[in-house]
Design an enzyme around this catalytic site. Structure first.
Site, PDB file in Angstrom:
ATOM      1  N   CYS A   1      10.741   9.378 -12.942  1.00  0.00           N
ATOM      2  CA  CYS A   1      11.481  10.212 -13.882  1.00  0.00           C
ATOM      3  C   CYS A   1      11.268  11.698 -13.604  1.00  0.00           C
ATOM      4  CB  CYS A   1      10.999   9.948 -15.300  1.00  0.00           C
ATOM      5  SG  CYS A   1      11.009   8.237 -15.764  1.00  0.00           S
TER       6      CYS A   1
ATOM      7  N   ARG B   1      13.473  11.786  -6.232  1.00  0.00           N
ATOM      8  CA  ARG B   1      12.338  11.053  -6.805  1.00  0.00           C
ATOM      9  C   ARG B   1      12.724   9.619  -7.176  1.00  0.00           C
ATOM     10  NH1 ARG B   1       8.364  14.650  -9.175  1.00  0.00           N
ATOM     11  NH2 ARG B   1       7.900  13.046 -10.689  1.00  0.00           N
TER      12      ARG B   1
ATOM     13  N   TRP C   1      13.773   6.504 -14.749  1.00  0.00           N
ATOM     14  CA  TRP C   1      13.490   5.343 -13.898  1.00  0.00           C
ATOM     15  C   TRP C   1      12.956   4.298 -14.869  1.00  0.00           C
ATOM     16  CZ3 TRP C   1       9.496   2.399 -11.502  1.00  0.00           C
ATOM     17  CH2 TRP C   1       9.788   1.920 -10.216  1.00  0.00           C
TER      18      TRP C   1
ATOM     19  N   ASN D   1       8.441  11.583 -19.607  1.00  0.00           N
ATOM     20  CA  ASN D   1       7.958  10.856 -18.424  1.00  0.00           C
ATOM     21  C   ASN D   1       6.648  10.187 -18.815  1.00  0.00           C
ATOM     22  OD1 ASN D   1      10.008  11.984 -16.986  1.00  0.00           O
ATOM     23  ND2 ASN D   1       8.723  13.257 -15.663  1.00  0.00           N
ATOM     24  N   GLY D   2       6.444   8.958 -18.342  1.00  0.00           N
ATOM     25  CA  GLY D   2       5.184   8.267 -18.644  1.00  0.00           C
ATOM     26  C   GLY D   2       5.445   7.019 -19.464  1.00  0.00           C
TER      27      GLY D   2
ATOM     28  N   GLU E   1       2.104   1.149   9.215  1.00  0.00           N
ATOM     29  CA  GLU E   1       2.980   2.235   8.783  1.00  0.00           C
ATOM     30  C   GLU E   1       4.389   2.066   9.364  1.00  0.00           C
ATOM     31  OE1 GLU E   1       2.956   4.243   6.545  1.00  0.00           O
ATOM     32  OE2 GLU E   1       4.306   5.872   7.063  1.00  0.00           O
TER      33      GLU E   1
ATOM     34  N   LYS F   1       7.713   1.712   7.055  1.00  0.00           N
ATOM     35  CA  LYS F   1       8.859   2.628   7.195  1.00  0.00           C
ATOM     36  C   LYS F   1      10.142   1.828   7.356  1.00  0.00           C
ATOM     37  CE  LYS F   1       7.886   5.647   6.085  1.00  0.00           C
ATOM     38  NZ  LYS F   1       6.578   5.990   5.651  1.00  0.00           N
TER      39      LYS F   1
ATOM     40  N   GLU G   1      11.117  -0.261   4.103  1.00  0.00           N
ATOM     41  CA  GLU G   1      11.517   0.461   2.897  1.00  0.00           C
ATOM     42  C   GLU G   1      12.893   1.111   3.030  1.00  0.00           C
ATOM     43  OE1 GLU G   1       8.939   3.726   1.687  1.00  0.00           O
ATOM     44  OE2 GLU G   1       8.407   4.086   3.748  1.00  0.00           O
TER      45      GLU G   1
ATOM     46  N   HIS H   1      -3.576 -17.364  14.782  1.00  0.00           N
ATOM     47  CA  HIS H   1      -4.156 -18.065  13.622  1.00  0.00           C
ATOM     48  C   HIS H   1      -3.076 -18.403  12.585  1.00  0.00           C
ATOM     49  CE1 HIS H   1      -8.121 -17.532  15.234  1.00  0.00           C
ATOM     50  NE2 HIS H   1      -7.819 -16.269  15.459  1.00  0.00           N
TER      51      HIS H   1
ATOM     52  N   LYS I   1       9.774   8.480  -5.421  1.00  0.00           N
ATOM     53  CA  LYS I   1       8.935   9.329  -4.574  1.00  0.00           C
ATOM     54  C   LYS I   1       7.511   9.409  -5.094  1.00  0.00           C
ATOM     55  CE  LYS I   1       8.048  12.105  -1.185  1.00  0.00           C
ATOM     56  NZ  LYS I   1       7.805  11.448   0.108  1.00  0.00           N
TER      57      LYS I   1
HETATM   58  C1  F6R Z   1       6.108   5.191   1.877  1.00  0.00           C
HETATM   59  C2  F6R Z   1       5.609   6.030   0.804  1.00  0.00           C
HETATM   60  C3  F6R Z   1       4.718   5.415  -0.212  1.00  0.00           C
HETATM   61  C4  F6R Z   1       3.627   6.413  -0.625  1.00  0.00           C
HETATM   62  C5  F6R Z   1       2.808   5.838  -1.792  1.00  0.00           C
HETATM   63  C6  F6R Z   1       1.691   6.766  -2.190  1.00  0.00           C
HETATM   64  O1  F6R Z   1       6.943   5.900   2.742  1.00  0.00           O
HETATM   65  O2  F6R Z   1       5.931   7.188   0.732  1.00  0.00           O
HETATM   66  O3  F6R Z   1       4.162   4.227   0.238  1.00  0.00           O
HETATM   67  O4  F6R Z   1       2.814   6.661   0.480  1.00  0.00           O
HETATM   68  O5  F6R Z   1       3.649   5.616  -2.892  1.00  0.00           O
HETATM   69  O6  F6R Z   1       2.191   7.989  -2.625  1.00  0.00           O
HETATM   70  P1  F6R Z   1       1.267   9.266  -2.681  1.00  0.00           P
HETATM   71  O7  F6R Z   1       0.850   9.576  -1.280  1.00  0.00           O
HETATM   72  O8  F6R Z   1       2.145  10.334  -3.271  1.00  0.00           O
HETATM   73  O9  F6R Z   1       0.102   8.932  -3.551  1.00  0.00           O
END
Ligand code: F6R
Length: 612
Positions: free
Chosen positions: A2, A27, A76, A102-103, A484, A488, A491, A507, A607
């Site tokens: 949010c 976000r 959100w 928010n929250g 990673e 990527k 997602e 295994h 985000k």
């Molecule tokens: C993936 C991504 C998420 C963040 C995770 C932690 O591309 O961006 O997996 O890494 O939500 O977020 P932060 O680093 O903001 O705590």
């Protein structure tokens, strides 16, 4: 997640609110709304499910709402499905209070039942409407908005950032926060509140960060801040050190692409101020050799990609520091009764500095008397302010949901911290220290070289984008990097993907390899290259199509077996993931592009994850 913006000024608020909401679109959200107040028309509220464009159309770009005071929100969904009614702002029953939030309010049901018994009617399923109604209830009792907000805050449990306007207060909006970020912005033609500095950066870089329990009264000329007992508080101002262009696409099709290209510079900015006369200098985290010696155990706590940085660091640090390093998912750590004590160094890694699980894990570590160091990108964020020490990654604003430049800057900052500790502990010899440091300084140039030659990756993406399941395999640092690469890809392209330590394949997972299965084989970690090669041969023998990422040194050998090979420059083995991850980011990007996905705003993702 949010987003909140609020404005009290002399111009029309609605267009400013809509623009601020647009800057927070990255976000993630599912509905949006604004409330504006004017002398003639009182409170006017418009909200709708869907993209901001729908709100823009509904309000004719804001022209339908009149007045210089207002609040806006992108939601959100947590309580109640995404629809027009559950969207914020929420209005009290008599219609004189509008509130965005928010929250999560944890005790909202109990309060709702109490209010229903008092005859209050509810229209939405949200926890937020309960706060708007409770506020009106108390306001009717005490006839002072500030006092009513104070009473509400004493009654509710959970996390919140609120923006509130009331039809009886023509000039002021009220803000409050606990465990959810809220920033005060001091502008020329008016003042702001925002949950994210990007929302207001066009208007002001002069900001102050609200602390938990604080309440702010924002008018066009003043911002007055009070603590929970309504005693005035002096806020320290901060100057945001980036401008609006940093948060704009600048001609690129996607923020993610722009941010991938920004990595060399971001890495340079993160490293160079911290290397002086051939030594790592961490002004914000200095320790004596005795203090370092007293560390018996190191915890690295994070979520998602930040956790993957921790995985790389575990391999590197255990080798360089000869200390046990545990990498923990924040959501698991916080409920695991962890073995942290005063001899524990606890590193939390977070781009946003607002991830709720990471924050809660850090609090738990502090409660257990661990010494906490936060590696954070967003200056002034909650985690940065609560940790014992903070080191910032200087990646600048990261807008794409899928992290790239924040990940890369976290990696190099962790390399610096590892070297610093290794030096204090005497576990890294001088030659290795110098070799790593000099290669760290060479990384931006080498990253540029990787980015200068992206045509093969574009080609491989167009060849492989149709696969519906992709495996990443590697050993040691390559495994950590594969986690990673796989995240990527999944997602942003929605392709099912898993990363495995190559040695684990036999295994179980190897049963999934059949003719045509795409395997991305990572062979950049020199000390284990031969082992990695034998795993490539193993999956080839079962018919897999292999796309390999390796280094220039091993290119020729890899090309003999793999179907397609990308080679990155060689560097010190501990730093190889900083180069190897770049083709993986680009591969994910181009695959998603081929599949027509919403790259910067992938479905269901936000985000910064400020709820549990
Ligand atoms: C993936 C991504 C998420 C963040 C995770 C932690 O591309 O961006 O997996 O890494 O939500 O977020 P932060 O680093 O903001 O705590």
């Amino acid at each position: 997640m949010c987003g909140i913006i609020g404005f009290a000024g002399r111009e029309e608020a609605a267009p400013i609110l809509l623009e601020g909401l647009a800057r927070m679109e990255y976000r993630g959200y599912d509905s949006a709304g604004i409330a504006v107040r004017s002398e003639e028309r009182g409170l006017q509220v418009k909200k709708t499910k869907g993209r901001l464009q729908a709100l823009f159309d509904l309000t004719h770009g804001g022209a339908d709402l009149e007045g210089p005071l207002g609040i806006g929100h992108t939601r959100w969904a947590t309580h109640g499905e995404p629809n027009d009614i559950n969207a914020h702002p929420h209005i009290s029953e008599k219609g004189n209070i509008a509130l965005v939030h928010n929250g999560i309010i944890e005790n909202y049901l109990e309060i709702k039942e109490h209010l229903i018994r008092q005859g209050v009617h509810f229209t939405s399923d949200t926890d937020t409407e309960v706060v708007a109604q409770l506020l009106e209830f108390h306001y009717n009792e005490c006839h002072s908005m500030l006092e009513a907000v104070g009473r509400v805050l004493r009654r509710i449990e959970g996390s919140y950032a609120f923006g509130i306007i009331c039809s009886d207060y023509p000039n002021a909006l009220i803000a409050a926060r606990k465990d959810s970020p809220l920033i005060l912005g001091y502008g020329k033609g008016g003042n702001f509140i925002a949950s994210d500095v990007t929302a207001i950066i066009k208007y002001t870089r002069d900001v102050a960060y609200m602390d938990d329990g604080e309440i702010a009264v924002v008018t066009a000329d003043h911002i007055d801040v009070f603590d929970a007992e309504l005693t005035p508080v002096e806020k320290q101002h901060s100057l945001v050190d980036w401008d609006v262009s940093a948060a704009e696409k600048g001609g690129y099709a996607h923020f993610m692409y722009k941010e991938i290209l920004e990595q060399p510079e971001a890495v340079r900015k993160t490293i160079s101020p911290r290397i002086r006369e051939g030594r790592v200098v961490l002004d914000e985290f200095s320790m004596t050799a005795e203090e370092a010696q007293s560390i018996s155990r190191i915890f690295i706590i994070a979520c998602g990609s930040s956790y993957h940085v921790g995985m790389v660091s575990k391999y590197n640090w255990e080798r360089l520091l000869r200390r046990p390093v545990e990498v923990c998912l924040a959501s698991e750590f916080r409920y695991s009764d962890p073995l942290v004590d005063e001899h524990s160094l606890v590193i939390v890694i977070s781009q946003s500095g607002e991830t709720l699980d990471t924050m809660a894990a850090m609090r738990e570590a502090k409660r257990l008397r661990g010494r906490t160091l936060a590696i954070v990108n967003v200056v002034g964020s909650s985690i940065a302010r609560e940790a014992d020490h903070v080191l910032y990654t200087w990646a600048g604003p990261e807008i794409a949901v899928a992290t790239t430049k924040a990940y890369s800057t976290q990696l190099v900052l962790m390399d610096l911290v590892g070297l610093y500790l290794g030096d204090l502990l005497g576990t890294v010899d001088r030659a290795e220290y110098d070799a790593i440091l000099s290669e760290l300084q060479a990384l931006p140039e080498k990253m540029r070289a990787v980015l200068a030659d992206i045509t093969p990756i574009q080609y491989f993406a167009s060849r492989y984008f149709n696969h519906d399941s992709i495996f990443f395999i590697g050993r040691n640092l390559d495994y950590a990097m594969g986690l990673e690469g796989s995240l990527k890809l999944k997602e942003i392209s929605y392709i099912h993907s898993e990363a495995y330590a190559s040695g684990e394949l036999k295994h179980g997972t190897i049963s999934l390899i059949e003719p045509g299965t795409l395997v991305v084989a990572l062979g950049t970690y020199g000390p284990l290259f031969d082992k990695a090669m034998s795993n490539v041969v193993e999956v080839k023998a079962r018919g897999a199509e292999v796309l390999a990422v390796t280094t220039e040194t091993f290119r020729e050998r890899m090309e003999k077996t793999a179907d397609a090979t990308v080679a990155v420059p060689d560097t010190h083995p501990v730093l190889q993931p900083s180069l190897g991850v770049v083709p993986l980011q680009l591969f994910a990007y181009y695959v998603a592009l081929q599949r027509g996905c919403d790259i910067d705003k992938p479905r269901n993702l936000a985000k910064s994850v400020t709820v549990e």
